[in-house]
Each structure stands twice: as structure tokens, then as C-alpha cells.
Motif scaffolding. Structure first.
Motif, PDB file in Angstrom:
ATOM      1  N   ALA A 133       0.844  -1.202   0.000  1.00  0.00           N
ATOM      2  CA  ALA A 133       0.000   0.000   0.000  1.00  0.00           C
ATOM      3  C   ALA A 133       0.874   1.246   0.000  1.00  0.00           C
ATOM      4  O   ALA A 133       0.614   2.218  -0.699  1.00  0.00           O
ATOM      5  N   PHE A 134       1.953   1.193   0.786  1.00  0.00           N
ATOM      6  CA  PHE A 134       2.844   2.344   0.855  1.00  0.00           C
ATOM      7  C   PHE A 134       3.565   2.547  -0.473  1.00  0.00           C
ATOM      8  O   PHE A 134       3.751   3.670  -0.931  1.00  0.00           O
ATOM      9  N   ASN A 135       3.927   1.446  -1.100  1.00  0.00           N
ATOM     10  CA  ASN A 135       4.565   1.488  -2.415  1.00  0.00           C
ATOM     11  C   ASN A 135       3.639   2.165  -3.439  1.00  0.00           C
ATOM     12  O   ASN A 135       4.062   2.967  -4.272  1.00  0.00           O
ATOM     13  N   LEU A 136       2.320   1.865  -3.341  1.00  0.00           N
ATOM     14  CA  LEU A 136       1.355   2.438  -4.295  1.00  0.00           C
ATOM     15  C   LEU A 136       1.162   3.937  -4.087  1.00  0.00           C
ATOM     16  O   LEU A 136       0.749   4.653  -4.989  1.00  0.00           O
ATOM     17  N   MET A 137       1.426   4.404  -2.858  1.00  0.00           N
ATOM     18  CA  MET A 137       1.248   5.833  -2.567  1.00  0.00           C
ATOM     19  C   MET A 137       2.342   6.680  -3.209  1.00  0.00           C
ATOM     20  O   MET A 137       2.212   7.887  -3.310  1.00  0.00           O
ATOM     21  N   ASP A 138       3.448   6.034  -3.602  1.00  0.00           N
ATOM     22  CA  ASP A 138       4.596   6.787  -4.096  1.00  0.00           C
ATOM     23  C   ASP A 138       4.387   7.164  -5.554  1.00  0.00           C
ATOM     24  O   ASP A 138       5.086   6.680  -6.434  1.00  0.00           O
ATOM     25  N   GLY A 139       3.412   8.046  -5.797  1.00  0.00           N
ATOM     26  CA  GLY A 139       3.093   8.398  -7.175  1.00  0.00           C
ATOM     27  C   GLY A 139       3.391   9.837  -7.534  1.00  0.00           C
ATOM     28  O   GLY A 139       3.576  10.166  -8.693  1.00  0.00           O
ATOM     29  N   ILE A 140       3.434  10.727  -6.544  1.00  0.00           N
ATOM     30  CA  ILE A 140       3.733  12.129  -6.853  1.00  0.00           C
ATOM     31  C   ILE A 140       4.752  12.677  -5.859  1.00  0.00           C
ATOM     32  O   ILE A 140       4.934  12.105  -4.778  1.00  0.00           O
ATOM     33  N   ASP A 141       5.380  13.793  -6.243  1.00  0.00           N
ATOM     34  CA  ASP A 141       6.443  14.385  -5.422  1.00  0.00           C
ATOM     35  C   ASP A 141       5.997  14.608  -3.979  1.00  0.00           C
ATOM     36  O   ASP A 141       4.957  15.207  -3.728  1.00  0.00           O
ATOM     37  N   GLY A 142       6.809  14.130  -3.076  1.00  0.00           N
ATOM     38  CA  GLY A 142       6.618  14.459  -1.666  1.00  0.00           C
ATOM     39  C   GLY A 142       5.557  13.656  -0.944  1.00  0.00           C
ATOM     40  O   GLY A 142       5.404  13.811   0.266  1.00  0.00           O
ATOM     41  N   LEU A 143       4.835  12.797  -1.655  1.00  0.00           N
ATOM     42  CA  LEU A 143       3.695  12.152  -0.995  1.00  0.00           C
ATOM     43  C   LEU A 143       4.121  11.039  -0.040  1.00  0.00           C
ATOM     44  O   LEU A 143       3.808  11.092   1.161  1.00  0.00           O
ATOM     45  N   ALA A 144       4.840  10.030  -0.553  1.00  0.00           N
ATOM     46  CA  ALA A 144       5.228   8.915   0.311  1.00  0.00           C
ATOM     47  C   ALA A 144       6.103   9.437   1.451  1.00  0.00           C
ATOM     48  O   ALA A 144       5.912   9.056   2.617  1.00  0.00           O
ATOM     49  N   ALA A 145       7.024  10.342   1.118  1.00  0.00           N
ATOM     50  CA  ALA A 145       7.909  10.878   2.151  1.00  0.00           C
ATOM     51  C   ALA A 145       7.118  11.721   3.155  1.00  0.00           C
ATOM     52  O   ALA A 145       7.369  11.661   4.365  1.00  0.00           O
ATOM     53  N   GLY A 146       6.142  12.489   2.667  1.00  0.00           N
ATOM     54  CA  GLY A 146       5.312  13.319   3.547  1.00  0.00           C
ATOM     55  C   GLY A 146       4.512  12.463   4.516  1.00  0.00           C
ATOM     56  O   GLY A 146       4.444  12.750   5.715  1.00  0.00           O
ATOM     57  N   LEU A 147       3.915  11.388   3.981  1.00  0.00           N
ATOM     58  CA  LEU A 147       3.133  10.487   4.837  1.00  0.00           C
ATOM     59  C   LEU A 147       4.042   9.810   5.861  1.00  0.00           C
ATOM     60  O   LEU A 147       3.689   9.684   7.034  1.00  0.00           O
ATOM     61  N   ALA A 148       5.244   9.402   5.385  1.00  0.00           N
ATOM     62  CA  ALA A 148       6.182   8.745   6.300  1.00  0.00           C
ATOM     63  C   ALA A 148       6.651   9.722   7.378  1.00  0.00           C
ATOM     64  O   ALA A 148       6.763   9.363   8.554  1.00  0.00           O
ATOM     65  N   LEU A 149       6.881  10.968   6.955  1.00  0.00           N
ATOM     66  CA  LEU A 149       7.334  12.003   7.890  1.00  0.00           C
ATOM     67  C   LEU A 149       6.305  12.184   9.004  1.00  0.00           C
ATOM     68  O   LEU A 149       6.639  12.163  10.199  1.00  0.00           O
ATOM     69  N   MET A 150       5.048  12.363   8.601  1.00  0.00           N
ATOM     70  CA  MET A 150       3.979  12.541   9.580  1.00  0.00           C
ATOM     71  C   MET A 150       3.832  11.272  10.422  1.00  0.00           C
ATOM     72  O   MET A 150       3.643  11.331  11.642  1.00  0.00           O
ATOM     73  N   GLY A 151       3.965  10.113   9.759  1.00  0.00           N
ATOM     74  CA  GLY A 151       3.840   8.830  10.454  1.00  0.00           C
ATOM     75  C   GLY A 151       4.918   8.672  11.519  1.00  0.00           C
ATOM     76  O   GLY A 151       4.617   8.331  12.669  1.00  0.00           O
ATOM     77  N   PHE A 152       6.172   8.956  11.141  1.00  0.00           N
ATOM     78  CA  PHE A 152       7.256   8.824  12.127  1.00  0.00           C
ATOM     79  C   PHE A 152       7.093   9.852  13.248  1.00  0.00           C
ATOM     80  O   PHE A 152       7.488   9.598  14.387  1.00  0.00           O
ATOM     81  N   GLY A 153       6.506  11.002  12.919  1.00  0.00           N
ATOM     82  CA  GLY A 153       6.212  12.009  13.955  1.00  0.00           C
ATOM     83  C   GLY A 153       5.282  11.419  15.009  1.00  0.00           C
ATOM     84  O   GLY A 153       5.540  11.493  16.224  1.00  0.00           O
ATOM     85  N   ILE A 154       4.192  10.811  14.534  1.00  0.00           N
ATOM     86  CA  ILE A 154       3.221  10.211  15.464  1.00  0.00           C
ATOM     87  C   ILE A 154       3.878   9.040  16.220  1.00  0.00           C
ATOM     88  O   ILE A 154       3.717   8.885  17.430  1.00  0.00           O
ATOM     89  N   PHE A 155       4.663   8.241  15.479  1.00  0.00           N
ATOM     90  CA  PHE A 155       5.338   7.100  16.114  1.00  0.00           C
ATOM     91  C   PHE A 155       6.307   7.566  17.216  1.00  0.00           C
ATOM     92  O   PHE A 155       6.445   6.920  18.252  1.00  0.00           O
ATOM     93  N   THR A 156       7.002   8.678  16.947  1.00  0.00           N
ATOM     94  CA  THR A 156       7.936   9.200  17.948  1.00  0.00           C
ATOM     95  C   THR A 156       7.184   9.516  19.241  1.00  0.00           C
ATOM     96  O   THR A 156       7.610   9.162  20.351  1.00  0.00           O
ATOM     97  N   PHE A 157       6.029  10.163  19.061  1.00  0.00           N
ATOM     98  CA  PHE A 157       5.190  10.514  20.206  1.00  0.00           C
ATOM     99  C   PHE A 157       4.753   9.239  20.947  1.00  0.00           C
ATOM    100  O   PHE A 157       4.841   9.148  22.178  1.00  0.00           O
ATOM    101  N   LEU A 158       4.295   8.236  20.169  1.00  0.00           N
ATOM    102  CA  LEU A 158       3.825   6.994  20.787  1.00  0.00           C
ATOM    103  C   LEU A 158       4.977   6.288  21.525  1.00  0.00           C
ATOM    104  O   LEU A 158       4.767   5.710  22.596  1.00  0.00           O
ATOM    105  N   ALA A 159       6.184   6.351  20.931  1.00  0.00           N
ATOM    106  CA  ALA A 159       7.336   5.712  21.571  1.00  0.00           C
ATOM    107  C   ALA A 159       7.636   6.375  22.921  1.00  0.00           C
ATOM    108  O   ALA A 159       7.934   5.697  23.909  1.00  0.00           O
ATOM    109  N   PHE A 160       7.524   7.697  22.964  1.00  0.00           N
ATOM    110  CA  PHE A 160       7.706   8.414  24.232  1.00  0.00           C
ATOM    111  C   PHE A 160       6.654   7.967  25.244  1.00  0.00           C
ATOM    112  O   PHE A 160       6.953   7.714  26.409  1.00  0.00           O
TER     113      PHE A 160
END
Lengths: 400, 343
Positions: free
Chosen positions: B134-161
Motif C-alpha cells: 500500500a505504501f509502495n502504491l502511494m509513491d506516485g507524486i512528489d513528496g507524498l510517500a515521504a510526507g506520509l512517512a514524515l507525519m507517520g514517524f512524527g506520530i510514532f515518535t510521540f507513541l514511543a515516548f
């Protein structure tokens, strides 16, 4: 003679007509159908100040609503008109789709008859924002699905509704016999010096879809015939750019909009050639008017224009082709072409003829059960049954 | 520092994305973003943190990442068979499960708590391979997969804390740093790079395995439902968009893997918006859905919050598909409005 019906005409700015095609149509419907039916017309109070308002017009009752008939307010304007008409009308003749969201309810809870004109393909026009396009696109589907009869103004639009909805739309175009041939006089020639010599003429909204740039590009290069182009140049960047580029060009006369119908009729009826660059919007009133005036037509070769002119005008699809046609014009040919256009207009584009088509729909709407399908009846049989009989190809007759 | 060097070697070895009818770019672009993100995070963590037991906990994920990265690079260069890629992903998912990372419970979602062993295995394999793709399919336009991952890791960082996993939070922050560097080039006009399948597969894998681990770590604590919801929020948009696209393809009588232009980003581009804005909108949609989920979770629990998140997603995609239908008819009419030359 058909039975007297109470007809509500909904969706126009109002009468007496000062505005577009629908208003002129309404005025002529009142003249022709008003003799046999009781007509009520909804008018925009924003466009008719108190002093101008009348209770009746040529026998038709007028109701004013304090709203604009166009833009986003047209949704409320049309909706209130529809709801009000439910109290008395037998037939709702709705021009435009803005209020069509109500039609499923009207069909479900009342036995009123609905005839709706879908007016070209409004949702495609660039002047609307995305939300408006979405609404108009959806409203059109409501209009076609929940009316008893829907009207297109051109065969090409009928093709589109057949493809999208699988139903058969009725074609009713516009009349043009309100335009007049007005001879030029000395005063006019003094005001517009180009009237003294042959010229090509065009009047339109200055928009890319009317191919104004392409036409100017061609007349920039030819010397045989000058062009007079009337339009709202100052309304868009596109118009302003073209105006500044070609203003003062020896072969091109740029004029601002002319609201005086007589003046406009005088300028176009004395032209040698009418150039029609519209590429969208179905049957264009300006084209049928030029045909009625007996002008030879040189039109952009899209299906709408070919259908309107019965494929008997001259057509171009590039500035090179336009130049070629202008360079090869000669008087006899032009006269013949003008005559052919006039004959078509007399046969198809008179208000009496248009009103008669509406009368036929009013007669039909009483007995019509559902929408007629654009597909052959045989295609309604199950696919398996057709396949068994070796007739499976008839399931999708609309695709070949 | 790494990316300019990688860009230089990408062209001679043919690691570039060439335009075709489904691609939305016009020139060949180096596919080195995935390698860049991998090298940056690995080097940073290796240099900054002593290799001890704490780090070795991540060896399984690391092995998976390396395998997917190599597979991705080979795929970017040679176009591997889909069945081979799929088989490798399933093997990896099996490996991760065998190392103890799994879905043990639905934590009250739809009233379900514990799961039987075979259901745990089945769900873990399906979710890992599903999210990676699913993540592979999201990688279709500039900044999208990385943007989603960025926001995702942000939330994950919070959850890890929240979970008290401070070292894990540092790992996520390293990914955020690498993604920011990647985005700088990905969104650039003249120094553009893509992450390639290598990047998107790797990121999807890291995110799903990290998500499962976060949930496992929170098991037995009183914030388990909140952590579960957080992980679901991060993976929600890619996963449900893939579901939507697959369902639609099957309904149209096509293979669910039949490539077309019906993903969320394609639908947004059809409204006339530019790529970068479309990416920002999808990341905003993910954030909005997460907020809706979190707020409704406070009042009504996990099941209702997920239902609400689905409703928001359904409304947005329904409107966008309506717009797609409008576009279809617009093209139909544009064809009709082309001049016909009968001469």
C-alpha cells in the motif's frame, strides 16, 4: 387544439427580454403558446426595478422573486419558483438545471409534469469554480433522470445525454427571426467607416473557447477582407492581451460590446461574411441569427456548428485554413452560401417553429410514461438470452 | 551530503525513472532516495550509538530493510516479476513473525480481544505485506510517500515516548531527519530525485514493523487502545486507499493489480491542483483523520473512532470519484468538440 394547461416557466431572468437566449425564448413562447394556455413566468426582482415591473406581460402572469436568476443564487431562485409552481401549475417548464435537485421529490410526491431544458453543457464551462461544476454536473443528472421530457439544443448534446444516461433527449434550437436586416445609411457610415467597404464580422464573448486568438491571427495575415470583431475585450486577461496586440491593426476593427440590438443588426446584416469561432455550448444563438440574416458563414468545424448549418457552410479548424478560405472567396459563391444559410434558418430557426415544437412536447407530456431509451428495445433483453440467439452484439448498440 | 553523490552515480548505472504514459513526470529522474534514506539513517545510528543490546533489538527489522532495499534497487533497475517480489515480501513477513513481532490481540476493536495462534499468524502476514505494498502504491507524486512517512514517524515518535521507548524514539527521529533531506531534493526543480520502489517498500516495511512493535510494547498498559489507534491512523490512508482501488478494479472485472490512474493522488490531481499541493492535502487528510479518530476515541472508544475515520475517508474519496466521473465526461465532450475535417 390541445387542452388549456397552466404552465410555469422557471429559470429565466424574466420578460420583457433584455438578456439572453432563454428570455427571448420565453417571450416568444408567451406570444405563441399563451393563446392556448395560462402561462406564469418567474422573474428576477434584482433585474427589474419596481418601476419596470408588470403584473402581466402579453397575457402571461409575472411573479418577481428578490433574487438573481444567475450564479449561485439561481439554485434558490429556481427552487422557490419550482415549489411555488407546485401549488397551481400542470406543467413546469424549467430552463436550466440549477433547481433540479428538487425534481426527485416533485416526481415522488406530486403528479406535476416536468419539461426541462438542460441548456448546453453548463458544468463544463471554465467560468465556474470546482464546487459549482460538481453541483451542475450532478444537477444535470437529476434533471435528465427525473424530468418527463428533457430538451437539448443540439444533436451533439443529444449524443452526450444518450451516452451518459442512455435516454433520448429532444432537440429544440433557438429562433432568430427577431433579428432584422437594417440597411446602412450615411450617418452609420460616418460613425463606422468600415461599413463603406466589404468586411467580415464576428460577435462573441472574448474567450479562448470561441477561438478569438485563432481568428485574429488569420486576419493579421490576410489583406483581402478586414475583420470587425465585437466583444467584451476588457473582461478577461485573454481579451485585454488580444486587444492591446491588435488594436489599431489596419485589417482588424476591435469594438466593445454593443447592447443596442438595432445597431448590432445593422453592423452584421451589412457584413460580407460572418465568422463563427465557437467550439462549445451547443447551438449558438449568434450563429442562427447570422444565418437568418442571410450571411455566408465561415465556422469552426466542430460538430455543433456543422449540425446547426447542416454541413453546408464553410469550415476551418486552423488559422491557415481560415486564411485559405478568405483568400479564395468570390462574390457569387458568397451570395449562394448566404442564401443557403437563410433557407435553413427559415425552415428551422423561426420562433413560430420553435414554439410549435414546445407545443408538441406539452401535448406529449400528458401521456408520456418514462424516458425513451436511446438504445434499441432489443438491448433490454438479458445478455445470456441474446447470446443464446447469436445476437449478443445488440446488447450494446450504443457503442457501434 | 549523500544525495548529490548518489545522484551522480545513478545515471551511469541506469538507476533512473523513465517517463511513460502512467508517470506524471517528463524527464529521467535518479531513483536514489531510498538508498540515501537507508545510508543516512544507518550511518547516523552506527556512528552516534554504541552497538550494544539496545541496537541489536533492531537487527530483524534491519535485515528486512536490507533485503527489501536490494529487491527494490533490482526492481528499479530491471523490473522484477511481481510474483517474485510478492514471494520475497511474504517470506520477510514470515521471518518477522518468527522473530516474535506479531498481532496478538485486536485490543477491543469490534469487541475482539485475543486471537487464535493461526489468526495471529495470518493477520500479521497479511498486514505486513499489505502495508508494504500500500505504501509502495502511494509513491506516485512528489513528496507524498515521504510526507506520509514524515507525519507517520512524527506520530510514532510521540507513541514511543508514551511507551517509554526512548531509544526507539531516537531511531524514528533519525528517519525524520533523513526524510527531510530527501524531501529537499524530491521537491526541487533541477536536482530532483525519487525514492523508487527501494525507498517506498523500505519505508512501508519499517513503518508497519515499528507499528506492530509499538502496539506489542504497549500491551498490558492502560494506553494500549490509544497506541493501537495511533498506529492505525498512520497506516490508514495508504491501506484503505489500496482497498478502495482494488475493490474498484475487481468490480470493473479487472485484476486488482492492474495498473491505472485511480489512486488518491491521481483523483486529487484531476481537480486541477498541482503535485505538491496534492501531497500536502493527502498528508493533511491523514492528519485530519487522525485527529477525528483521536477525539472520537476520547468519547466513544476504539470501534466508533475507526468507524468515523472510515466515514471521513469514504466521503472524501466519494467526492473525488465524482469529480473523476465529471472529468471522464468532460473528455468525452472535448472529443466531440474537436473540429471534424471532412475536406
Amino acid at each position: 387544439m390541445s387542452i388549456i394547461k397552466k404552465i410555469a416557466i422557471i429559470g429565466t431572468v424574466g420578460v420583457p427580454a433584455n438578456y439572453g437566449g432563454f428570455e427571448t425564448l420565453t417571450e416568444h413562447l408567451i406570444e405563441d403558446l399563451g393563446r392556448h394556455h395560462e402561462i406564469t413566468v418567474y422573474c428576477s426582482g434584482k433585474k427589474y426595478v419596481n418601476a419596470e415591473r408588470q403584473t402581466t406581460f402579453l397575457g402571461a402572469k409575472l411573479i418577481y422573486l428578490p433574487l438573481e436568476a444567475n450564479g449561485v443564487q439561481s439554485i434558490i431562485y429556481d427552487s422557490i419558483s419550482i415549489l411555488h409552481a407546485l401549488f397551481y401549475a400542470d406543467v413546469l417548464l424549467i430552463l436550466g438545471v440549477a433547481g433540479a435537485w428538487l425534481l426527485p421529490f416533485v416526481r415522488l410526491f406530486t403528479n406535476k409534469k416536468i419539461i426541462i431544458s438542460i441548456d448546453g453543457i453548463e458544468w463544463k464551462r471554465d467560468k465556474w469554480n470546482l464546487l459549482a461544476k460538481w453541483y451542475l454536473f450532478w444537477a444535470e443528472s437529476m434533471a435528465v433522470k427525473y424530468s418527463h421530457i428533457d430538451i437539448s439544443d443540439n444533436e451533439a448534446i443529444q449524443d452526450y445525454t444518450a451516452a451518459r444516461y442512455g435516454t433520448l433527449s429532444r432537440i429544440i434550437e433557438y429562433g432568430a427571426d427577431h433579428t432584422m436586416r437594417i440597411p446602412r445609411n450615411k450617418d452609420a457610415i460616418e460613425k463606422y467607416s468600415f461599413l463603406a467597404k466589404p468586411y467580415a464580422f464576428k460577435v462573441c464573448r472574448i474567450e479562448p473557447e470561441n477561438n478569438v486568438h485563432l481568428i485574429l491571427e488569420a486576419f493579421d495575415k490576410v489583406e483581402k477582407l478586414p475583420l470587425v470583431l465585437v466583444g467584451n475585450w476588457d473582461k478577461s486577461e485573454y481579451g485585454k492581451k488580444l486587444k492591446s496586440k491588435y488594436l489599431g491593426h489596419p485589417n482588424i476593427e476591435i469594438l466593445d460590446p454593443i447592447y443596442d440590438q438595432k445597431q448590432l443588426d445593422m453592423l452584421r446584416s451589412n457584413a460580407t461574411l460572418y465568422i463563427h469561432g465557437h467550439s462549445a455550448g451547443g447551438t449558438n444563438p449568434s450563429l442562427v441569427e447570422a444565418m437568418f440574416l442571410g450571411l455566408p458563414i465561415l465556422a469552426y468545424g466542430v460538430s455543433y456548428n456543422r449540425v446547426t448549418t447542416e454541413n453546408k457552410a464553410l469550415y476551418f479548424d486552423s488559422s491557415q485554413e481560415l486564411i485559405y478560405h478568405i483568400e479564395n472567396l468570390y462574390t457569387v459563391k458568397l451570395r449562394q452560401l448566404g442564401q443557403i444559410m437563410h433557407e435553413i434558418a427559415l425552415r428551422r430557426y423561426t420562433w413560430a417553429h420553435i414554439a410549435k415544437k414546445y407545443q408538441l412536447l406539452l401535448d406529449e407530456v400528458n401521456v408520456v410514461q418514462g424516458k425513451s431509451s436511446a438504445n434499441a428495445k432489443i438491448s433490454s433483453l438479458p445478455y445470456e438470452e441474446l447470446l443464446g440467439k447469436g445476437l449478443a452484439h445488440l446488447k450494446t448498440t450504443n457503442t457501434f | 551530503m549523500l544525495i548529490p553523490a548518489l545522484r551522480k552515480i545513478a545515471l551511469p548505472i541506469g538507476l533512473v525513472d523513465k517517463p511513460n504514459h502512467r508517470k506524471v513526470h517528463a524527464n529521467s529522474v535518479p531513483l536514489v532516495g531510498g538508498i540515501g534514506i537507508f545510508l543516512a539513517t544507518t550511518l547516523t545510528l552506527t556512528l552516534a550509538v554504541p552497538v550494544d543490546e539496545k541496537v541489536l533489538v533492531y537487527k530483524n527489522t534491519f535485515i528486512g530493510v536490507v533485503i527489501l532495499l536490494i529487491m527494490g534497487i533490482l526492481d528499479d533497475r530491471l523490473d522484477l516479476r511481481a510474483s517474485l517480489k510478492f514471494a520475497i515480501q511474504i517470506l520477510l513477513a514470515h521471518f518477522i513473525y518468527s522473530q516474535g513481532v506479531k498481532i496478538e490481540s485486536l485490543n477491543g476493536l469490534f469487541g475482539i480481544y485475543s486471537l487464535s495462534a493461526w489468526l495471529q499468524y495470518f493477520l500479521t502476514i497479511v498486514i505486513i505485506t499489505g502495508v508494504v505494498n500500500a505504501f509502495n502504491l502511494m509513491d506516485g507524486i512528489d513528496g507524498l510517500a515521504a510526507g506520509l512517512a514524515l507525519m507517520g514517524f512524527g506520530i510514532f515518535t510521540f507513541l514511543a515516548f508514551v511507551n517509554g521507548q526512548f531509544f526507539t524514539a531516537v531511531v524514528f527521529l533519525t528517519f525524520i531527519g533523513a526524510l527531510l533531506a530527501f524531501l529537499r531534493y524530491n521537491l526541487s526543480q533541477n536536482k530532483k530525485i525519487f525514492m523508487g520502489d527501494a525507498g517506498s517498500l523500505m519505508l512501508g516495511f519499517v513503518m508497519v514493523v515499528s507499528g506492530l512493535e509499538l502496539i506489542q510494547k504497549a500491551q498490558g498498559t492502560n494506553h494500549i487502545s490509544a497506541v493501537t489507534l495511533g498506529v492505525i491512523s498512520v497506516l490508514f490512508v495508504p491501506v484503505f486507499d489500496a482497498f478502495r482501488v482494488f475493490r474498484r478494479r475487481i468490480k470493473a472485472g479487472k485484476s486488482p493489480f492492474h495498473a491505472d490512474k485511480t489512486h488518491l493522488h491521481h483523483l486529487i490531481l484531476m481537480t486541477g491542483l498541482k503535485h505538491k499541493i496534492a501531497s500536502v492535502l493527502i498528508v493533511s487528510l491523514m492528519t485530519f483523520i487522525s485527529i477525528i479518530g483521536y477525539l472520537s476515541f476520547q468519547f466513544a472508544g476504539l470501534t466508533l473512532s475507526i468507524t468515523l475515520m472510515l466515514l471521513v475517508f469514504f466521503i472524501v474519496t466519494t467526492l473525488l470519484q465524482f469529480n473523476e466521473k465529471l472529468n471522464h465526461w468532460k473528455h468525452f465532450i472535448q472529443e466531440m468538440e474537436k473540429p471534424i475535417n471532412l475536406n
